[in-house]
Design a protein around this motif. Structure first.
Motif, PDB file in Angstrom:
ATOM      1  N   UNK A   1      52.628  37.548  37.806  1.00 25.97           N
ATOM      2  CA  UNK A   1      52.543  36.859  36.507  1.00 25.97           C
ATOM      3  C   UNK A   1      52.431  35.339  36.664  1.00 25.97           C
ATOM      4  N   UNK A   2      52.453  34.861  37.896  1.00 30.75           N
ATOM      5  CA  UNK A   2      52.257  33.420  38.102  1.00 30.75           C
ATOM      6  C   UNK A   2      50.753  33.194  38.245  1.00 30.75           C
ATOM      7  N   UNK A   3      50.171  32.579  37.214  1.00 29.89           N
ATOM      8  CA  UNK A   3      48.709  32.477  37.231  1.00 29.89           C
ATOM      9  C   UNK A   3      48.213  31.111  37.696  1.00 29.89           C
ATOM     10  N   UNK A   4      49.071  30.341  38.338  1.00 32.50           N
ATOM     11  CA  UNK A   4      48.619  29.027  38.791  1.00 32.50           C
ATOM     12  C   UNK A   4      47.930  29.131  40.154  1.00 32.50           C
ATOM     13  N   UNK A   5      47.179  28.111  40.486  1.00 34.21           N
ATOM     14  CA  UNK A   5      46.667  27.981  41.858  1.00 34.21           C
ATOM     15  C   UNK A   5      45.282  28.514  42.145  1.00 34.21           C
ATOM     16  N   UNK A   6      44.509  28.892  41.121  1.00 35.41           N
ATOM     17  CA  UNK A   6      43.155  29.446  41.326  1.00 35.41           C
ATOM     18  C   UNK A   6      43.120  30.425  42.509  1.00 35.41           C
ATOM     19  N   UNK A   7      44.028  31.375  42.476  1.00 31.42           N
ATOM     20  CA  UNK A   7      44.165  32.288  43.614  1.00 31.42           C
ATOM     21  C   UNK A   7      42.887  33.074  43.893  1.00 31.42           C
ATOM     22  N   UNK A   8      42.213  33.555  42.842  1.00 27.44           N
ATOM     23  CA  UNK A   8      41.024  34.396  43.087  1.00 27.44           C
ATOM     24  C   UNK A   8      39.966  33.601  43.842  1.00 27.44           C
ATOM     25  N   UNK A   9      39.722  32.378  43.390  1.00 24.34           N
ATOM     26  CA  UNK A   9      38.727  31.530  44.064  1.00 24.34           C
ATOM     27  C   UNK A   9      39.051  31.361  45.540  1.00 24.34           C
ATOM     28  N   UNK A  10      40.338  31.307  45.862  1.00 25.71           N
ATOM     29  CA  UNK A  10      40.736  31.034  47.255  1.00 25.71           C
ATOM     30  C   UNK A  10      40.712  32.253  48.166  1.00 25.71           C
ATOM     31  N   UNK A  11      40.830  33.455  47.573  1.00 24.55           N
ATOM     32  CA  UNK A  11      40.909  34.637  48.460  1.00 24.55           C
ATOM     33  C   UNK A  11      39.556  35.294  48.728  1.00 24.55           C
ATOM     34  N   UNK A  12      38.543  34.897  47.982  1.00 27.71           N
ATOM     35  CA  UNK A  12      37.214  35.485  48.205  1.00 27.71           C
ATOM     36  C   UNK A  12      36.631  34.970  49.520  1.00 27.71           C
ATOM     37  N   UNK A  13      35.624  35.671  50.067  1.00 29.20           N
ATOM     38  CA  UNK A  13      35.028  35.214  51.329  1.00 29.20           C
ATOM     39  C   UNK A  13      34.616  33.738  51.232  1.00 29.20           C
ATOM     40  N   UNK A  14      34.943  32.977  52.238  1.00 28.23           N
ATOM     41  CA  UNK A  14      34.635  31.548  52.225  1.00 28.23           C
ATOM     42  C   UNK A  14      35.837  30.738  51.758  1.00 28.23           C
ATOM     43  N   UNK A  15      36.754  31.395  51.066  1.00 31.41           N
ATOM     44  CA  UNK A  15      37.946  30.699  50.581  1.00 31.41           C
ATOM     45  C   UNK A  15      38.993  30.629  51.681  1.00 31.41           C
ATOM     46  N   UNK A  16      39.904  29.653  51.547  1.00 30.07           N
ATOM     47  CA  UNK A  16      40.838  29.469  52.672  1.00 30.07           C
ATOM     48  C   UNK A  16      41.910  30.555  52.772  1.00 30.07           C
ATOM     49  N   UNK A  17      42.013  31.401  51.742  1.00 29.75           N
ATOM     50  CA  UNK A  17      43.012  32.484  51.813  1.00 29.75           C
ATOM     51  C   UNK A  17      42.374  33.874  51.968  1.00 29.75           C
ATOM     52  N   UNK A  18      41.120  33.899  52.379  1.00 29.25           N
ATOM     53  CA  UNK A  18      40.441  35.199  52.509  1.00 29.25           C
ATOM     54  C   UNK A  18      41.141  36.101  53.536  1.00 29.25           C
ATOM     55  N   UNK A  19      41.632  35.511  54.619  1.00 31.78           N
ATOM     56  CA  UNK A  19      42.289  36.329  55.643  1.00 31.78           C
ATOM     57  C   UNK A  19      43.558  36.982  55.068  1.00 31.78           C
ATOM     58  N   UNK A  20      44.207  36.254  54.157  1.00 33.99           N
ATOM     59  CA  UNK A  20      45.415  36.807  53.545  1.00 33.99           C
ATOM     60  C   UNK A  20      45.054  38.016  52.685  1.00 33.99           C
ATOM     61  N   UNK A  21      43.988  37.872  51.894  1.00 35.65           N
ATOM     62  CA  UNK A  21      43.548  39.019  51.079  1.00 35.65           C
ATOM     63  C   UNK A  21      43.248  40.211  51.989  1.00 35.65           C
ATOM     64  N   UNK A  22      42.538  39.951  53.070  1.00 31.62           N
ATOM     65  CA  UNK A  22      42.195  41.055  53.977  1.00 31.62           C
ATOM     66  C   UNK A  22      43.454  41.748  54.494  1.00 31.62           C
ATOM     67  N   UNK A  23      44.439  40.959  54.852  1.00 29.26           N
ATOM     68  CA  UNK A  23      45.644  41.591  55.406  1.00 29.26           C
ATOM     69  C   UNK A  23      46.390  42.360  54.304  1.00 29.26           C
ATOM     70  N   UNK A  24      46.312  41.878  53.087  1.00 25.80           N
ATOM     71  CA  UNK A  24      46.960  42.600  51.979  1.00 25.80           C
ATOM     72  C   UNK A  24      46.208  43.905  51.686  1.00 25.80           C
ATOM     73  N   UNK A  25      44.890  43.837  51.743  1.00 30.11           N
ATOM     74  CA  UNK A  25      44.107  45.059  51.515  1.00 30.11           C
ATOM     75  C   UNK A  25      44.325  46.053  52.658  1.00 30.11           C
ATOM     76  N   UNK A  26      44.525  45.525  53.867  1.00 30.22           N
ATOM     77  CA  UNK A  26      44.835  46.411  54.994  1.00 30.22           C
ATOM     78  C   UNK A  26      46.120  47.194  54.723  1.00 30.22           C
ATOM     79  N   UNK A  27      47.113  46.500  54.180  1.00 30.75           N
ATOM     80  CA  UNK A  27      48.403  47.159  53.905  1.00 30.75           C
ATOM     81  C   UNK A  27      48.232  48.265  52.861  1.00 30.75           C
ATOM     82  N   UNK A  28      47.436  47.977  51.832  1.00 25.70           N
ATOM     83  CA  UNK A  28      47.219  48.979  50.783  1.00 25.70           C
ATOM     84  C   UNK A  28      46.407  50.146  51.344  1.00 25.70           C
ATOM     85  N   UNK A  29      45.370  49.818  52.134  1.00 25.88           N
ATOM     86  CA  UNK A  29      44.533  50.876  52.713  1.00 25.88           C
ATOM     87  C   UNK A  29      45.364  51.775  53.633  1.00 25.88           C
TER      88      UNK A  29
END
Ligand code: BMA
Length: 361
Positions: free
Chosen positions: A127-155
């Motif tokens: 519910x914390x919507x600050x920080x433009x998180x989506x923009x940062x986790x997409x490929x090219x964004x500085x948090x893309x590796x974090x998204x990948x590791x989170x998706x790995x956990x779900x997968x």
């Protein structure tokens, strides 16, 4: 040399088709379509892990204690799995969740998963919507590796849903849900529409490549406004190739049953039209009336509307053990108890025993 290339190419094709093979998911889609012809499956979030007045005991269920059968659909939430925790955001241990998902599958029921994902940019909750998180986790964004590791956990969790004989348990997954509201970091105005679609498509592709052949993908916006349009409903739709089911989340917030029915109808009219057009299954992916203060709400308010639409299921939200203001389904001693028994007895409402012989092979 040529032969090696040919062998490699054949291997690559085989691997790619293996990665995208969706046999368990397709089987569930066909099963859902067959069950839909018989009635509407009734679902409940976190049903076998806690209820209004108990928690963590095995074999219990508020629904079963009221009407004698388990809900046809059980919902569970993966929030906090991405952080490597062993319990979700509502303290449900993931090992217990896995066990209950497999049990529900083995008794002939169906499971749906949501994911209240923490904010990867701020470290706070969904519910914390600050920080433009989506923009940062997409490929090219500085948090893309974090998204990948989170998706790995779900997968990894989704791939671990297997019966004793190694069969994968299919689940309906509705990631990045309620994006038409402003409360989640992936929601309206918290990211661009383009980024949202990219995030959904990326999630689909990533998890498919991780071998998640058992996912039925659901698009699950929330109630917009009273005059919702098709355009608004489809605003974040990521594409026919990554969605199997069209859903909507609609809650009753005021003691005005007629208004809830009107809003529900106007949303379901749109979802039905969209389902026809895109040839997708449809569902009421979340609903409820907090604490159900009305003793005939299930049979007089919810059921008449459900019967007007070819939805395959409705998911009532949780009877929260940790929050007495979040109770969405009947439980022993509650004012809606007798009415829920009538709701159960109606021919159109389906619980596990009504579906456990339909297309299970
Ligand atoms: C929300 C609320 C929260 C809960 C979350 C995940 O809708 O019920 O209290 O933590 O779902 O279950």
């Amino acid at each position: 040399m040529n032969r090696i290339f040919a062998t490699l190419a054949a291997l690559a094709i085989a691997t790619a088709s293996f990665a995208v093979s969706r046999q368990p998911a397709i089987k569930l889609i066909n099963r859902l379509a067959a069950i839909q012809k018989q009635g509407i499956m009734i679902g409940h979030q976190d049903d076998p892990v806690y209820g209004c007045s108990w928690k963590w005991e095995e074999g219990r269920s508020d629904v079963k204690e009221v009407c004698g059968d388990y809900p046809a659909i059980m919902g569970f939430d993966l929030g906090d799995l991405e952080l490597g925790k062993d319990k979700n955001l509502d303290s449900v241990p993931f090992d217990r969740m896995r066990k209950e998902i497999i049990k529900q599958h083995e008794r002939g029921g169906i499971v749906t998963l949501s994911w209240h994902t923490n904010n990867p940019a701020t470290g706070k909750n969904a519910w914390d919507f600050s920080g433009d998180a989506v923009g940062k986790i997409l490929p090219g964004g500085k948090l893309n590796a974090k998204l990948n590791s989170w998706l790995d956990a779900v997968a990894k969790f989704v791939n671990s849903l297997k019966t004793a004989d190694g069969q994968k348990v299919p689940v309906i997954f509705r990631p990045w849900h309620e994006m038409s509201g402003t409360w989640f970091w992936w929601g309206e105005t918290r990211c661009t529409v383009k980024h949202y679609k990219q995030l959904f498509r990326y999630t689909h592709k990533y998890m498919s490549r991780r071998g998640c052949s058992n996912i039925v993908w659901a698009y699950s916006p929330n109630l917009g406004n009273e005059k919702e349009t098709m355009e608004q409903y489809m605003k974040y739709y990521p594409g026919d190739d990554v969605v199997d089911m069209l859903g909507i989340d609609v809650y009753q917030r005021e003691p005005n049953n007629a208004q809830y029915q009107e809003w529900l109808r106007s949303e379901l009219d749109i979802v039905k039209q969209a389902g026809d057009k895109h040839k997708k299954l449809i569902a009421l992916t979340e609903t409820g009336y907090n604490n159900v203060p009305d003793s005939t709400w299930f049979t007089q308010t919810l059921l008449p509307v459900l019967k007007e639409y070819p939805i395959c299921y409705v998911l009532l939200w949780r009877n929260a053990w940790d929050n007495p203001t979040e109770n969405y389904i009947a439980a022993p001693g509650k004012v809606s108890e007798q009415d829920f028994k009538k709701f159960y007895e109606d021919k159109k409402t389906l619980f596990v025993k009504d579906i456990n012989t339909v297309n299970i092979k």
